[in-house]
Design a protein around this motif. Structure first.
Motif, PDB file in Angstrom:
ATOM      1  N   GLU A  33      11.350 -20.030 -41.971  1.00  0.00           N
ATOM      2  CA  GLU A  33      12.720 -19.810 -42.453  1.00  0.00           C
ATOM      3  C   GLU A  33      13.173 -18.364 -42.254  1.00  0.00           C
ATOM      4  OE1 GLU A  33      15.119 -21.867 -43.837  1.00  0.00           O
ATOM      5  OE2 GLU A  33      13.789 -23.490 -43.207  1.00  0.00           O
ATOM      6  N   CYS A  34      12.215 -17.433 -42.342  1.00  0.00           N
ATOM      7  CA  CYS A  34      12.548 -16.000 -42.289  1.00  0.00           C
ATOM      8  C   CYS A  34      12.303 -15.371 -40.923  1.00  0.00           C
ATOM      9  CB  CYS A  34      11.725 -15.249 -43.337  1.00  0.00           C
ATOM     10  SG  CYS A  34      12.042 -15.823 -45.004  1.00  0.00           S
ATOM     11  N   GLY A  35      11.745 -16.129 -39.997  1.00  0.00           N
ATOM     12  CA  GLY A  35      11.485 -15.605 -38.660  1.00  0.00           C
ATOM     13  C   GLY A  35      10.368 -14.575 -38.615  1.00  0.00           C
ATOM     14  N   VAL A  36       9.349 -14.778 -39.479  1.00  0.00           N
ATOM     15  CA  VAL A  36       8.184 -13.888 -39.489  1.00  0.00           C
ATOM     16  C   VAL A  36       6.918 -14.721 -39.345  1.00  0.00           C
ATOM     17  CG1 VAL A  36       9.336 -12.143 -40.912  1.00  0.00           C
ATOM     18  CG2 VAL A  36       7.971 -13.909 -42.022  1.00  0.00           C
ATOM     19  N   ASP A  37       5.805 -14.046 -39.174  1.00  0.00           N
ATOM     20  CA  ASP A  37       4.521 -14.725 -39.067  1.00  0.00           C
ATOM     21  C   ASP A  37       3.990 -15.089 -40.458  1.00  0.00           C
ATOM     22  OD1 ASP A  37       2.343 -15.318 -36.972  1.00  0.00           O
ATOM     23  OD2 ASP A  37       1.240 -14.359 -38.622  1.00  0.00           O
ATOM     24  N   ARG A  38       3.263 -16.190 -40.546  1.00  0.00           N
ATOM     25  CA  ARG A  38       2.684 -16.613 -41.812  1.00  0.00           C
ATOM     26  C   ARG A  38       1.802 -15.534 -42.417  1.00  0.00           C
ATOM     27  NH1 ARG A  38      -1.595 -17.224 -44.119  1.00  0.00           N
ATOM     28  NH2 ARG A  38      -2.732 -16.925 -42.193  1.00  0.00           N
ATOM     29  N   SER A  39       1.084 -14.804 -41.589  1.00  0.00           N
ATOM     30  CA  SER A  39       0.193 -13.758 -42.098  1.00  0.00           C
ATOM     31  C   SER A  39       0.976 -12.642 -42.797  1.00  0.00           C
ATOM     32  CB  SER A  39      -0.683 -13.184 -40.987  1.00  0.00           C
ATOM     33  OG  SER A  39       0.108 -12.545 -40.007  1.00  0.00           O
ATOM     34  N   TYR A  40       2.217 -12.415 -42.380  1.00  0.00           N
ATOM     35  CA  TYR A  40       3.064 -11.411 -43.032  1.00  0.00           C
ATOM     36  C   TYR A  40       3.364 -11.841 -44.464  1.00  0.00           C
ATOM     37  CZ  TYR A  40       7.054  -8.375 -44.011  1.00  0.00           C
ATOM     38  OH  TYR A  40       7.920  -7.465 -44.584  1.00  0.00           O
ATOM     39  N   ILE A  41       3.692 -13.116 -44.647  1.00  0.00           N
ATOM     40  CA  ILE A  41       3.934 -13.651 -45.988  1.00  0.00           C
ATOM     41  C   ILE A  41       2.676 -13.497 -46.833  1.00  0.00           C
ATOM     42  CG2 ILE A  41       4.541 -15.707 -47.342  1.00  0.00           C
ATOM     43  CD1 ILE A  41       6.877 -14.652 -45.590  1.00  0.00           C
TER      44      ILE A  41
END
Length: 89
Positions: A33-41
């Motif tokens: 949804e945010c256009g980032v990598d899962r690892s960033y979350i």
């Protein structure tokens, strides 16, 4: 050195995770949804990464909440921490 920045990062991560789970989203869902990598979350949630204000707005959009509501929760959690640890505001 003050622990304040470390504590705030942890509170932001804890808050993000709680809201994400309340909405029934996986880290992968939110990342998409945010256009980032899962690892960033993941790094935010465990308090190892501190998102910028711009990225917090993106995360809130992905969570479908107002950034002001997110910051109110973070502030309330920080105040609870401060009261429990005896710190002066």
């Amino acid at each position: 050195m003050s622990e304040q920045p470390i504590i705030i990062k942890q509170i932001i991560g804890k808050t993000l995770k709680a809201i994400r789970m309340k909405h029934g989203l996986s880290q992968e869902d939110l990342a998409h949804e945010c256009g980032v990598d899962r690892s960033y979350i993941s790094m935010i949630e465990v308090g190892r990464n501190e998102p910028s204000v711009t990225k917090i707005f993106d995360l809130c959009k992905g969570l479908n909440i107002k950034p002001s509501d997110f910051f109110k929760i973070v502030e309330a959690e920080y105040q609870k921490f401060s009261q429990n640890s005896g710190e002066i505001e």
